[in-house]
Design an enzyme around this catalytic site. Structure first.
Site, PDB file in Angstrom:
ATOM      1  N   HIS A  24       0.811  -1.216   0.000  1.00 21.03           N
ATOM      2  CA  HIS A  24       0.000   0.000   0.000  1.00 21.03           C
ATOM      3  C   HIS A  24       0.844   1.265   0.000  1.00 21.03           C
ATOM      4  CE1 HIS A  24      -0.371  -0.217   4.723  1.00 21.03           C
ATOM      5  NE2 HIS A  24       0.871  -0.315   4.302  1.00 21.03           N
ATOM      6  N   ASN A  25       0.319   2.245  -0.746  1.00 23.57           N
ATOM      7  CA  ASN A  25       0.892   3.593  -0.837  1.00 23.57           C
ATOM      8  C   ASN A  25       2.234   3.663  -1.553  1.00 23.57           C
ATOM      9  OD1 ASN A  25      -0.698   3.803   2.135  1.00 23.57           O
ATOM     10  ND2 ASN A  25      -1.098   5.425   0.649  1.00 23.57           N
TER      11      ASN A  25
END
Length: 350
Positions: A240-241
């Site tokens: 994620h991210n």
């Protein structure tokens, strides 16, 4: 589809010079050592030039500086490997499915699916999803609520795209890939782990290809971003991210931990592990099995790990590696006794 091309037709497509019979036809591609007279082949490295004298290929693609035997038909180009890559599309026998929604598919009435889109059996397209023109969604694929899929995309069988993911144009998602699953976010408590709901999404640019069984997790708050032209091999995990810069290539079984930013035009070898919250500069290359534990601020080629050894030697050296700190301290103590003047000067400089 026409999979037969003359030498002159290929020359026009590649904007190449040619020598030989302009009407000579080939119907497929093969390597120099396995090619038959009906095959097109290529020579990408000059050191293998001798293979041209033994090949049975009907047409060969070569660079300007290669000497071609008189019996061969040839296409002369600046970059033989690039030319080969371009002509592979001509001989691809993949059958494009017919446009339309298969009776066995489930399409929410609130989804936007143009008539030019192909939706295979067992597919699901959720509410408010928007599918671009000429996109193919193959059997068993899932496009969840609120997704935006660009034009000319290919979603292969059993790929799953979670809610609100955005794909650009000409994106290919291979079988069993998962785009937009929850990032690995949990907060510890006395009662156990408390899930952090992942409120971001995934944004994928144009001309991206993601391999089979790879995963790209959605962001915790901001989006995970895959920029234009990125190519990702099979069984890669993008947490994620993360942000992957334009035209970066990532080979199989690589893992990239959360919130890491990788620059443009990077080459990441197979089985590379990249830690979280790192920044990788543009034009960086990681060789296979590299463990990346810190940010890389300068372009270049990087490696880590030890060379392969027989197991008995490796075990001895593994023990010695664990003793390095002790040995360094012993060397320092020896230097103090053997070179006391250096120790004195070091103390003065401090």
């Amino acid at each position: 589809m026409n999979n037969s091309f003359t030498l002159q037709q290929l020359a026009e497509i590649l904007q190449a010079k040619w020598i030989g019979d302009p009407d000579y036809k080939v119907i497929g591609i093969a390597s120099l050592d396995k090619a038959e007279p009906h095959h097109l082949s290529f020579l990408s490295k000059k050191k293998y030039e001798g293979h041209l004298h033994s090949t049975r290929a009907g047409v060969v693609i070569v660079k300007h500086d290669v000497s071609v035997p008189e019996r061969l038909n040839a296409l002369i180009v600046p970059d033989a490997y690039l030319a080969y890559a371009k002509v592979t599309k001509l001989f691809c026998r993949r059958v494009k499915p017919q446009a339309g929604i298969h009776p066995g598919a489930t399409v929410d009435p609130r989804a936007v699916v143009p008539p030019s889109v192909s939706v295979g059996p067992g597919c699901y397209i959720g509410p408010n999803a928007v599918i671009g023109e000429n996109t193919e969604i193959h059997a068993g694929a899932v496009i969840s609520a609120g997704c935006r899929i660009g034009v000319d995309c290919i979603i292969y069988p059993n790929a799953v795209i979670y809610h609100d993911v955005v794909l650009g144009d000409r994106v290919t998602i291979h079988s069993a890939a998962v785009i937009g699953a929850d990032g690995f976010g949990f907060a510890p408590s006395r009662e156990g782990w408390v899930k952090i709901y992942q409120l971001g999404s995934v944004r994928i640019g144009n001309d991206v290809e993601i391999g089979a069984s790879s995963t790209v997790d959605r962001g915790a708050i901001d989006d995970t971003v895959i920029e234009d032209g990125v190519i990702i091999d099979d069984q890669v995990h993008v947490a994620h991210n993360c942000k992957i810069g334009r035209n970066t290539a990532i080979a199989g079984c690589t893992g990239i931990a959360g919130s890491t930013e990788i620059g443009e035009n990077c080459l990441i070898g197979g089985l590379v592990g990249i830690g979280g919250h790192l920044k990788i500069a543009d034009n960086v290359q990681f060789n296979g099995s590299t463990a990346v534990t810190k940010s890389i601020t300068e372009a270049g080629i990087y490696s880590s790990g030890t060379v392969i050894q027989d197991v008995h030697t490796w075990r001895r050296n593994a023990v010695r590696f664990g003793q390095l700190d002790q040995w360094v301290e012993r060397v320092k103590n020896l230097e103090k006794h053997v070179f006391p003047e250096q120790e004195a000067n070091s103390n003065k400089s401090d």
